[in-house]
Design an enzyme around this catalytic site. Structure first.
Site, PDB file in Angstrom:
ATOM      1  N   GLU A  65       0.798  -1.230   0.000  1.00 28.39           N
ATOM      2  CA  GLU A  65       0.000   0.000   0.000  1.00 28.39           C
ATOM      3  C   GLU A  65       0.832   1.283   0.000  1.00 28.39           C
ATOM      4  O   GLU A  65       0.785   2.078   0.955  1.00 28.39           O
ATOM      5  CB  GLU A  65      -0.959   0.012   1.204  1.00 28.39           C
ATOM      6  CG  GLU A  65      -1.961  -1.117   1.190  1.00 28.39           C
ATOM      7  CD  GLU A  65      -2.967  -1.060   2.335  1.00 28.39           C
ATOM      8  OE1 GLU A  65      -2.740  -0.287   3.300  1.00 28.39           O
ATOM      9  OE2 GLU A  65      -3.964  -1.797   2.294  1.00 28.39           O
TER      10      GLU A  65
ATOM     11  N   GLU B 107      -6.115  -8.230   0.642  1.00 31.77           N
ATOM     12  CA  GLU B 107      -6.805  -7.762   1.849  1.00 31.77           C
ATOM     13  C   GLU B 107      -8.255  -7.431   1.516  1.00 31.77           C
ATOM     14  O   GLU B 107      -8.529  -6.830   0.470  1.00 31.77           O
ATOM     15  CB  GLU B 107      -6.150  -6.496   2.442  1.00 31.77           C
ATOM     16  CG  GLU B 107      -4.809  -6.737   3.056  1.00 31.77           C
ATOM     17  CD  GLU B 107      -4.214  -5.492   3.718  1.00 31.77           C
ATOM     18  OE1 GLU B 107      -4.981  -4.622   4.174  1.00 31.77           O
ATOM     19  OE2 GLU B 107      -2.979  -5.407   3.755  1.00 31.77           O
TER      20      GLU B 107
HETATM   21  O1  IFM Z   1      -4.510  -3.031   9.076  1.00 32.18           O
HETATM   22  C1  IFM Z   1      -4.389  -2.484   7.810  1.00 32.18           C
HETATM   23  C2  IFM Z   1      -3.266  -3.150   7.042  1.00 32.18           C
HETATM   24  O2  IFM Z   1      -2.047  -3.088   7.716  1.00 32.18           O
HETATM   25  C3  IFM Z   1      -3.088  -2.476   5.706  1.00 32.18           C
HETATM   26  N1  IFM Z   1      -4.320  -2.376   4.993  1.00 32.18           N
HETATM   27  C4  IFM Z   1      -5.486  -1.906   5.686  1.00 32.18           C
HETATM   28  C5  IFM Z   1      -5.646  -2.651   7.008  1.00 32.18           C
HETATM   29  C6  IFM Z   1      -6.908  -2.153   7.738  1.00 32.18           C
HETATM   30  O3  IFM Z   1      -6.845  -0.779   7.924  1.00 32.18           O
END
Ligand code: IFM
Length: 445
Positions: free
Chosen positions: A159, A345
Protein backbone atom coordinates in the site's frame (compact mmCIF):
# COMPACT_ATOMS: atom_id res chain seq x y z
CA UNK A 1 -19.95 -20.69 -9.06
CA UNK A 2 -17.30 -23.13 -7.82
CA UNK A 3 -13.81 -21.81 -7.33
CA UNK A 4 -10.91 -23.59 -9.07
CA UNK A 5 -9.16 -26.23 -6.91
CA UNK A 6 -5.88 -24.29 -6.96
CA UNK A 7 -7.58 -21.13 -5.63
CA UNK A 8 -5.67 -19.69 -2.68
CA UNK A 9 -7.80 -19.31 0.41
CA UNK A 10 -6.25 -17.72 3.44
CA UNK A 11 -5.89 -14.76 5.72
CA UNK A 12 -3.40 -11.92 6.07
CA UNK A 13 -1.38 -10.22 8.79
CA UNK A 14 1.70 -8.01 8.99
CA UNK A 15 4.72 -8.32 11.23
CA UNK A 16 4.39 -5.20 13.38
CA UNK A 17 0.66 -5.72 13.82
CA UNK A 18 0.91 -9.27 15.20
CA UNK A 19 4.43 -10.37 16.14
CA UNK A 20 5.37 -8.51 19.30
CA UNK A 21 8.85 -9.55 20.53
CA UNK A 22 10.18 -6.23 19.29
CA UNK A 23 13.40 -6.42 21.25
CA UNK A 24 14.09 -10.14 20.83
CA UNK A 25 16.67 -12.07 18.85
CA UNK A 26 18.42 -9.04 17.41
CA UNK A 27 15.44 -7.11 16.06
CA UNK A 28 16.17 -3.38 15.99
CA UNK A 29 13.55 -0.62 16.31
CA UNK A 30 11.41 0.36 13.36
CA UNK A 31 9.74 3.68 12.64
CA UNK A 32 6.56 2.29 14.20
CA UNK A 33 8.29 1.61 17.52
CA UNK A 34 9.43 5.23 17.48
CA UNK A 35 6.11 6.64 16.30
CA UNK A 36 4.00 4.80 18.87
CA UNK A 37 6.42 5.77 21.65
CA UNK A 38 6.33 9.47 20.68
CA UNK A 39 2.63 9.46 19.99
CA UNK A 40 1.76 7.74 23.26
CA UNK A 41 -0.41 5.33 21.30
CA UNK A 42 -0.69 1.58 21.73
CA UNK A 43 2.31 -0.21 20.31
CA UNK A 44 3.19 -3.54 18.73
CA UNK A 45 5.55 -4.44 21.59
CA UNK A 46 3.43 -7.49 22.45
CA UNK A 47 0.65 -7.41 19.84
CA UNK A 48 -0.63 -10.99 19.35
CA UNK A 49 2.67 -12.53 20.39
CA UNK A 50 2.59 -14.27 17.00
CA UNK A 51 6.41 -14.35 17.04
CA UNK A 52 6.13 -17.09 19.66
CA UNK A 53 2.64 -18.38 18.99
CA UNK A 54 2.83 -18.81 15.21
CA UNK A 55 2.77 -22.64 15.39
CA UNK A 56 -0.57 -22.63 17.22
CA UNK A 57 -1.86 -19.93 14.87
CA UNK A 58 -0.80 -22.03 11.89
CA UNK A 59 -2.68 -24.98 13.40
CA UNK A 60 -5.77 -22.80 13.61
CA UNK A 61 -5.37 -21.79 9.96
CA UNK A 62 -4.95 -25.40 8.89
CA UNK A 63 -7.97 -26.36 10.99
CA UNK A 64 -10.07 -23.83 9.08
CA UNK A 65 -8.86 -25.34 5.80
CA UNK A 66 -6.77 -22.35 4.69
CA UNK A 67 -4.13 -23.16 2.09
CA UNK A 68 -2.36 -19.79 2.05
CA UNK A 69 -1.04 -17.31 4.62
CA UNK A 70 -0.09 -13.78 3.73
CA UNK A 71 2.29 -12.39 6.37
CA UNK A 72 5.13 -9.89 6.24
CA UNK A 73 8.84 -10.25 6.83
CA UNK A 74 10.15 -7.71 9.32
CA UNK A 75 13.04 -5.85 7.71
CA UNK A 76 14.32 -4.77 11.19
CA UNK A 77 14.59 -8.43 12.20
CA UNK A 78 16.45 -9.50 9.07
CA UNK A 79 18.69 -6.49 8.39
CA UNK A 80 18.32 -4.61 11.67
CA UNK A 81 20.05 -1.42 10.56
CA UNK A 82 18.42 -1.46 7.15
CA UNK A 83 21.71 -2.04 5.36
CA UNK A 84 24.77 -4.03 6.33
CA UNK A 85 24.89 -7.08 8.57
CA UNK A 86 22.17 -9.69 8.29
CA UNK A 87 20.73 -11.06 11.55
CA UNK A 88 20.82 -14.89 11.42
CA UNK A 89 18.24 -15.19 14.21
CA UNK A 90 15.81 -13.14 12.15
CA UNK A 91 16.28 -15.39 9.15
CA UNK A 92 15.92 -18.49 11.35
CA UNK A 93 12.58 -17.31 12.64
CA UNK A 94 11.03 -16.98 9.18
CA UNK A 95 12.81 -20.12 8.00
CA UNK A 96 11.05 -22.13 10.70
CA UNK A 97 7.77 -20.43 10.07
CA UNK A 98 7.86 -21.03 6.30
CA UNK A 99 8.71 -24.70 6.88
CA UNK A 100 5.99 -24.96 9.51
CA UNK A 101 3.41 -23.50 7.13
CA UNK A 102 4.41 -25.84 4.31
CA UNK A 103 4.24 -28.84 6.65
CA UNK A 104 0.63 -27.87 7.33
CA UNK A 105 -0.23 -27.52 3.64
CA UNK A 106 -0.26 -23.71 3.81
CA UNK A 107 1.45 -21.74 1.05
CA UNK A 108 3.56 -18.90 2.46
CA UNK A 109 2.89 -15.55 0.77
CA UNK A 110 5.34 -13.07 2.30
CA UNK A 111 5.19 -9.33 1.87
CA UNK A 112 8.67 -7.84 1.91
CA UNK A 113 7.65 -4.47 3.33
CA UNK A 114 4.59 -3.77 5.45
CA UNK A 115 5.57 -0.40 6.93
CA UNK A 116 8.13 -1.33 9.61
CA UNK A 117 11.08 0.58 8.18
CA UNK A 118 14.25 0.14 10.25
CA UNK A 119 14.67 3.29 12.33
CA UNK A 120 18.32 3.43 11.29
CA UNK A 121 17.18 4.10 7.72
CA UNK A 122 14.74 6.73 8.89
CA UNK A 123 17.65 8.45 10.61
CA UNK A 124 19.26 8.66 7.15
CA UNK A 125 16.17 10.16 5.48
CA UNK A 126 13.83 7.17 5.28
CA UNK A 127 11.67 7.02 2.17
CA UNK A 128 12.54 10.59 1.22
CA UNK A 129 15.96 9.24 0.35
CA UNK A 130 16.48 7.32 -2.88
CA UNK A 131 19.07 5.24 -1.05
CA UNK A 132 16.25 3.59 0.90
CA UNK A 133 14.96 2.04 -2.34
CA UNK A 134 18.45 0.65 -2.99
CA UNK A 135 18.60 -0.67 0.58
CA UNK A 136 15.25 -2.37 -0.02
CA UNK A 137 16.62 -4.06 -3.14
CA UNK A 138 19.59 -5.41 -1.15
CA UNK A 139 17.26 -6.62 1.64
CA UNK A 140 15.12 -8.29 -1.05
CA UNK A 141 18.20 -10.19 -2.22
CA UNK A 142 18.75 -11.47 1.33
CA UNK A 143 15.14 -12.69 1.53
CA UNK A 144 15.26 -14.29 -1.91
CA UNK A 145 18.45 -16.14 -1.05
CA UNK A 146 17.10 -17.32 2.28
CA UNK A 147 13.52 -18.24 1.39
CA UNK A 148 13.31 -18.29 -2.39
CA UNK A 149 13.68 -22.06 -2.54
CA UNK A 150 10.27 -22.40 -0.84
CA UNK A 151 8.42 -19.19 -1.56
CA UNK A 152 6.69 -19.06 -4.95
CA UNK A 153 4.61 -15.90 -4.48
CA UNK A 154 6.25 -12.65 -3.37
CA UNK A 155 4.61 -9.36 -2.53
CA UNK A 156 6.77 -6.24 -2.53
CA UNK A 157 5.66 -2.97 -0.90
CA UNK A 158 2.30 -2.89 0.85
CA UNK A 159 0.00 0.00 0.00
CA UNK A 160 2.36 2.77 -1.11
CA UNK A 161 -0.62 5.18 -1.19
CA UNK A 162 -1.28 4.66 2.52
CA UNK A 163 2.41 4.95 3.42
CA UNK A 164 2.89 8.13 1.44
CA UNK A 165 -0.40 9.84 2.30
CA UNK A 166 -1.02 8.81 5.92
CA UNK A 167 2.67 8.86 6.79
CA UNK A 168 3.79 11.96 4.88
CA UNK A 169 0.79 14.17 4.06
CA UNK A 170 -1.63 13.65 6.93
CA UNK A 171 0.80 12.81 9.74
CA UNK A 172 -1.41 9.96 10.96
CA UNK A 173 1.10 7.15 10.46
CA UNK A 174 4.84 6.86 10.99
CA UNK A 175 6.88 8.91 10.52
CA UNK A 176 4.18 11.55 11.02
CA UNK A 177 5.05 14.16 8.37
CA UNK A 178 2.63 16.59 6.77
CA UNK A 179 3.63 17.80 3.34
CA UNK A 180 2.08 17.01 -0.04
CA UNK A 181 5.30 17.35 -2.03
CA UNK A 182 7.15 15.01 0.33
CA UNK A 183 4.29 12.56 0.07
CA UNK A 184 4.49 12.44 -3.76
CA UNK A 185 8.27 12.17 -3.54
CA UNK A 186 8.03 9.25 -1.09
CA UNK A 187 5.43 7.51 -3.27
CA UNK A 188 7.93 7.58 -6.11
CA UNK A 189 10.64 5.99 -3.98
CA UNK A 190 8.24 3.31 -2.77
CA UNK A 191 7.36 2.51 -6.38
CA UNK A 192 11.05 2.51 -7.25
CA UNK A 193 11.67 0.08 -4.41
CA UNK A 194 8.95 -2.16 -5.83
CA UNK A 195 10.49 -1.96 -9.31
CA UNK A 196 13.98 -2.74 -8.04
CA UNK A 197 12.63 -5.70 -6.05
CA UNK A 198 10.77 -7.00 -9.12
CA UNK A 199 14.07 -6.92 -11.01
CA UNK A 200 15.79 -8.90 -8.24
CA UNK A 201 13.00 -11.47 -8.14
CA UNK A 202 13.09 -11.90 -11.92
CA UNK A 203 16.87 -12.31 -11.85
CA UNK A 204 17.25 -14.57 -8.82
CA UNK A 205 13.96 -16.50 -8.81
CA UNK A 206 12.57 -16.48 -12.35
CA UNK A 207 10.19 -19.29 -11.43
CA UNK A 208 8.47 -17.20 -8.73
CA UNK A 209 5.49 -14.92 -9.26
CA UNK A 210 5.37 -11.48 -7.71
CA UNK A 211 3.43 -8.28 -7.47
CA UNK A 212 2.57 -5.26 -5.37
CA UNK A 213 -0.39 -5.03 -2.99
CA UNK A 214 -2.23 -1.74 -3.60
CA UNK A 215 -4.95 -0.14 -1.50
CA UNK A 216 -7.55 0.54 -4.18
CA UNK A 217 -10.55 2.77 -3.53
CA UNK A 218 -13.06 2.98 -6.36
CA UNK A 219 -14.29 6.57 -6.64
CA UNK A 220 -17.91 7.40 -7.41
CA UNK A 221 -19.09 10.93 -8.24
CA UNK A 222 -21.78 12.18 -5.87
CA UNK A 223 -23.57 13.82 -8.86
CA UNK A 224 -22.86 14.08 -12.60
CA UNK A 225 -21.21 17.42 -11.93
CA UNK A 226 -18.61 15.63 -9.79
CA UNK A 227 -17.42 13.21 -12.49
CA UNK A 228 -14.13 14.98 -13.26
CA UNK A 229 -13.32 15.36 -9.55
CA UNK A 230 -14.04 11.68 -9.02
CA UNK A 231 -11.68 10.75 -11.85
CA UNK A 232 -8.99 12.92 -10.23
CA UNK A 233 -9.55 11.24 -6.87
CA UNK A 234 -9.23 7.89 -8.65
CA UNK A 235 -5.97 9.18 -10.12
CA UNK A 236 -4.77 10.08 -6.65
CA UNK A 237 -5.49 6.77 -4.91
CA UNK A 238 -5.42 4.26 -7.76
CA UNK A 239 -4.02 5.29 -11.16
CA UNK A 240 -0.94 6.98 -9.67
CA UNK A 241 0.17 3.47 -8.66
CA UNK A 242 -1.49 1.20 -11.24
CA UNK A 243 -0.31 3.11 -14.31
CA UNK A 244 3.43 3.22 -13.55
CA UNK A 245 3.45 -0.41 -12.40
CA UNK A 246 1.38 -1.77 -15.28
CA UNK A 247 1.99 0.77 -18.07
CA UNK A 248 5.35 2.23 -17.16
CA UNK A 249 4.05 5.79 -16.97
CA UNK A 250 2.45 8.17 -14.52
CA UNK A 251 -1.04 9.29 -15.59
CA UNK A 252 -0.60 12.62 -17.42
CA UNK A 253 -3.61 14.31 -15.78
CA UNK A 254 -2.26 13.60 -12.29
CA UNK A 255 1.32 14.49 -13.14
CA UNK A 256 0.02 17.87 -14.36
CA UNK A 257 -2.06 18.34 -11.18
CA UNK A 258 0.85 17.45 -8.89
CA UNK A 259 3.22 19.76 -10.81
CA UNK A 260 0.71 22.59 -10.37
CA UNK A 261 0.36 21.84 -6.64
CA UNK A 262 3.92 20.96 -5.60
CA UNK A 263 6.26 21.97 -8.42
CA UNK A 264 8.34 19.89 -10.80
CA UNK A 265 8.51 16.14 -10.14
CA UNK A 266 12.25 16.31 -10.66
CA UNK A 267 12.89 13.35 -8.35
CA UNK A 268 11.69 11.10 -11.20
CA UNK A 269 14.92 10.21 -12.97
CA UNK A 270 15.39 8.83 -16.47
CA UNK A 271 14.95 5.06 -16.40
CA UNK A 272 12.91 5.00 -13.17
CA UNK A 273 9.64 4.27 -14.94
CA UNK A 274 11.21 1.42 -16.89
CA UNK A 275 12.18 -0.17 -13.57
CA UNK A 276 8.82 0.52 -11.96
CA UNK A 277 7.10 -0.83 -15.06
CA UNK A 278 8.77 -4.24 -14.86
CA UNK A 279 5.67 -6.30 -15.59
CA UNK A 280 4.49 -8.03 -12.39
CA UNK A 281 2.69 -11.38 -12.46
CA UNK A 282 -0.19 -10.09 -10.38
CA UNK A 283 -1.56 -7.12 -8.52
CA UNK A 284 -2.47 -7.55 -4.86
CA UNK A 285 -5.87 -5.96 -4.35
CA UNK A 286 -6.54 -4.50 -0.91
CA UNK A 287 -10.18 -3.47 -0.99
CA UNK A 288 -12.18 -2.15 1.94
CA UNK A 289 -14.47 0.61 0.79
CA UNK A 290 -15.34 3.10 -1.94
CA UNK A 291 -14.92 6.88 -2.00
CA UNK A 292 -17.83 9.15 -2.86
CA UNK A 293 -16.49 12.35 -4.31
CA UNK A 294 -17.66 15.94 -4.64
CA UNK A 295 -15.95 18.61 -6.71
CA UNK A 296 -15.12 20.82 -3.75
CA UNK A 297 -11.54 21.79 -2.91
CA UNK A 298 -10.50 20.37 0.43
CA UNK A 299 -7.25 20.20 2.34
CA UNK A 300 -5.15 21.31 -0.63
CA UNK A 301 -6.73 18.98 -3.20
CA UNK A 302 -9.50 19.79 -5.67
CA UNK A 303 -12.07 17.28 -4.37
CA UNK A 304 -13.71 16.25 -1.15
CA UNK A 305 -14.39 12.70 0.07
CA UNK A 306 -17.97 12.63 1.34
CA UNK A 307 -19.08 10.87 4.50
CA UNK A 308 -20.98 7.58 4.27
CA UNK A 309 -24.17 7.89 2.25
CA UNK A 310 -27.45 7.62 4.15
CA UNK A 311 -28.83 4.11 4.00
CA UNK A 312 -25.57 2.45 2.97
CA UNK A 313 -24.37 -0.14 5.52
CA UNK A 314 -21.18 0.76 7.36
CA UNK A 315 -18.68 -1.24 9.38
CA UNK A 316 -18.11 -0.40 13.04
CA UNK A 317 -15.33 1.98 12.01
CA UNK A 318 -17.75 3.83 9.74
CA UNK A 319 -16.43 2.60 6.38
CA UNK A 320 -19.13 2.06 3.78
CA UNK A 321 -19.62 -1.65 3.25
CA UNK A 322 -20.20 -1.83 -0.52
CA UNK A 323 -19.46 -5.22 -2.14
CA UNK A 324 -20.71 -3.93 -5.49
CA UNK A 325 -17.78 -1.51 -5.61
CA UNK A 326 -15.44 -4.47 -5.06
CA UNK A 327 -17.02 -6.23 -8.04
CA UNK A 328 -16.71 -3.10 -10.18
CA UNK A 329 -13.09 -2.65 -9.16
CA UNK A 330 -12.11 -6.21 -10.11
CA UNK A 331 -13.89 -5.98 -13.46
CA UNK A 332 -12.26 -2.63 -14.15
CA UNK A 333 -8.77 -3.91 -13.29
CA UNK A 334 -9.33 -6.82 -15.67
CA UNK A 335 -10.64 -4.53 -18.42
CA UNK A 336 -8.07 -1.74 -18.10
CA UNK A 337 -4.94 -3.65 -17.12
CA UNK A 338 -5.51 -7.35 -18.00
CA UNK A 339 -3.50 -8.60 -15.01
CA UNK A 340 -4.12 -11.54 -12.67
CA UNK A 341 -5.38 -10.41 -9.26
CA UNK A 342 -4.74 -11.74 -5.79
CA UNK A 343 -7.11 -10.33 -3.18
CA UNK A 344 -4.49 -9.62 -0.56
CA UNK A 345 -6.81 -7.76 1.85
CA UNK A 346 -10.53 -7.42 2.35
CA UNK A 347 -12.44 -7.14 5.59
CA UNK A 348 -13.65 -4.62 8.12
CA UNK A 349 -14.14 -3.71 11.76
CA UNK A 350 -16.76 -5.58 13.77
CA UNK A 351 -15.87 -5.59 17.44
CA UNK A 352 -17.99 -8.44 18.83
CA UNK A 353 -16.37 -10.29 21.71
CA UNK A 354 -17.13 -13.67 23.29
CA UNK A 355 -20.58 -14.18 24.81
CA UNK A 356 -21.12 -16.03 28.10
CA UNK A 357 -20.61 -19.35 26.32
CA UNK A 358 -17.41 -18.14 24.63
CA UNK A 359 -18.92 -17.80 21.18
CA UNK A 360 -18.06 -14.75 19.09
CA UNK A 361 -21.10 -13.82 17.02
CA UNK A 362 -19.60 -11.34 14.56
CA UNK A 363 -22.61 -11.43 12.29
CA UNK A 364 -21.65 -8.22 10.49
CA UNK A 365 -18.35 -9.70 9.32
CA UNK A 366 -19.96 -12.97 8.26
CA UNK A 367 -22.53 -11.14 6.15
CA UNK A 368 -19.91 -8.84 4.63
CA UNK A 369 -17.57 -11.75 3.92
CA UNK A 370 -20.29 -13.64 2.08
CA UNK A 371 -21.35 -10.58 0.08
CA UNK A 372 -17.78 -9.73 -0.89
CA UNK A 373 -17.05 -13.32 -1.93
CA UNK A 374 -20.20 -13.31 -4.05
CA UNK A 375 -19.10 -10.02 -5.63
CA UNK A 376 -15.65 -11.49 -6.31
CA UNK A 377 -17.18 -14.59 -7.82
CA UNK A 378 -19.38 -12.50 -10.12
CA UNK A 379 -16.31 -10.53 -11.21
CA UNK A 380 -14.60 -13.83 -12.01
CA UNK A 381 -17.62 -14.83 -14.10
CA UNK A 382 -17.15 -11.55 -15.94
CA UNK A 383 -13.56 -12.49 -16.76
CA UNK A 384 -11.42 -11.20 -13.87
CA UNK A 385 -8.59 -13.65 -13.24
CA UNK A 386 -8.58 -13.89 -9.43
CA UNK A 387 -5.93 -16.23 -8.05
CA UNK A 388 -6.93 -16.21 -4.42
CA UNK A 389 -8.33 -14.37 -1.44
CA UNK A 390 -6.61 -13.64 1.87
CA UNK A 391 -8.99 -12.05 4.36
CA UNK A 392 -7.81 -9.15 6.50
CA UNK A 393 -7.17 -10.28 9.08
CA UNK A 394 -6.38 -13.65 10.57
CA UNK A 395 -6.25 -12.20 14.09
CA UNK A 396 -7.53 -9.14 15.88
CA UNK A 397 -4.35 -7.07 15.92
CA UNK A 398 -2.76 -3.63 16.21
CA UNK A 399 -4.67 -1.37 13.83
CA UNK A 400 -1.75 1.08 13.65
CA UNK A 401 -2.64 4.49 15.10
CA UNK A 402 -6.09 3.19 16.07
CA UNK A 403 -4.54 0.73 18.51
CA UNK A 404 -6.31 -2.52 19.43
CA UNK A 405 -9.82 -1.10 19.66
CA UNK A 406 -10.66 -1.97 16.05
CA UNK A 407 -11.03 -5.71 15.53
CA UNK A 408 -10.60 -7.06 11.98
CA UNK A 409 -9.89 -10.73 12.81
CA UNK A 410 -11.57 -13.97 11.85
CA UNK A 411 -10.06 -15.08 15.15
CA UNK A 412 -10.68 -13.16 18.37
CA UNK A 413 -7.62 -12.42 20.50
CA UNK A 414 -8.08 -11.74 24.20
CA UNK A 415 -5.76 -8.80 24.93
CA UNK A 416 -4.89 -9.93 28.43
CA UNK A 417 -4.56 -13.71 28.01
CA UNK A 418 -3.75 -13.98 24.28
CA UNK A 419 -6.40 -16.67 24.07
CA UNK A 420 -7.61 -17.24 20.51
CA UNK A 421 -11.24 -18.01 19.61
CA UNK A 422 -12.44 -18.62 16.10
CA UNK A 423 -15.32 -16.23 15.47
CA UNK A 424 -18.53 -17.21 13.69
CA UNK A 425 -17.11 -15.54 10.56
CA UNK A 426 -14.07 -17.84 10.74
CA UNK A 427 -16.30 -20.91 10.93
CA UNK A 428 -18.37 -19.61 8.01
CA UNK A 429 -15.17 -19.00 5.99
CA UNK A 430 -14.05 -22.58 6.72
CA UNK A 431 -17.31 -23.88 5.28
CA UNK A 432 -16.79 -21.79 2.11
CA UNK A 433 -13.27 -23.13 1.72
CA UNK A 434 -14.40 -26.74 2.24
CA UNK A 435 -17.25 -26.37 -0.25
CA UNK A 436 -15.21 -24.43 -2.81
CA UNK A 437 -18.18 -22.12 -3.24
CA UNK A 438 -19.92 -19.28 -1.43
CA UNK A 439 -22.28 -21.24 0.80
CA UNK A 440 -25.38 -19.89 2.54
CA UNK A 441 -25.08 -18.60 6.11
CA UNK A 442 -26.57 -21.18 8.45
CA UNK A 443 -29.03 -20.45 11.26
CA UNK A 444 -27.69 -17.76 13.55
CA UNK A 445 -24.08 -18.09 12.29
O1 IFM B 1 -4.51 -3.03 9.08
C1 IFM B 1 -4.39 -2.48 7.81
C2 IFM B 1 -3.27 -3.15 7.04
O2 IFM B 1 -2.05 -3.09 7.72
C3 IFM B 1 -3.09 -2.48 5.71
N1 IFM B 1 -4.32 -2.38 4.99
C4 IFM B 1 -5.49 -1.91 5.69
C5 IFM B 1 -5.65 -2.65 7.01
C6 IFM B 1 -6.91 -2.15 7.74
O3 IFM B 1 -6.85 -0.78 7.92
Amino acid sequence: MSFPPEFMWGAATSAYQVEGAVAEDGRAPSIWDTFTAEDGGESGAVACDHYHRWPADADLMAGLGMNAYRFSLAWPRIVPRGTGPVNPAGLDHYDRMIDGLLERGITPVPTLYHWDLPQALQDRGGWTSRATADAFAAYTDVCLDAFGDRVRTWLTVNEPWVVSVLGYRLGLHAPGERDLRTSVHVAHHLLLAHGLAMGRIRERRPEARAGIPLSLFPSYPATDADTAASWASDGYTNRWFLDPVLRGEYPADMAALFEELVGPLDFVRPGDLDLIGTRPDLIGVNYYTRRRIAAAPHDGLPWRVLPAEDGVPVTESGWEDVPEAFHDLLVRLHRDYGIPLLITENGGVWNAGPDAGGRVRDTGRTLALRRHLLAMSRAMDAGANVLGYTHWSLLDNLEWAEGYAQRFGLIHVDRSTQERRVKDSGHYYARVIAAGEVVEIEGDE
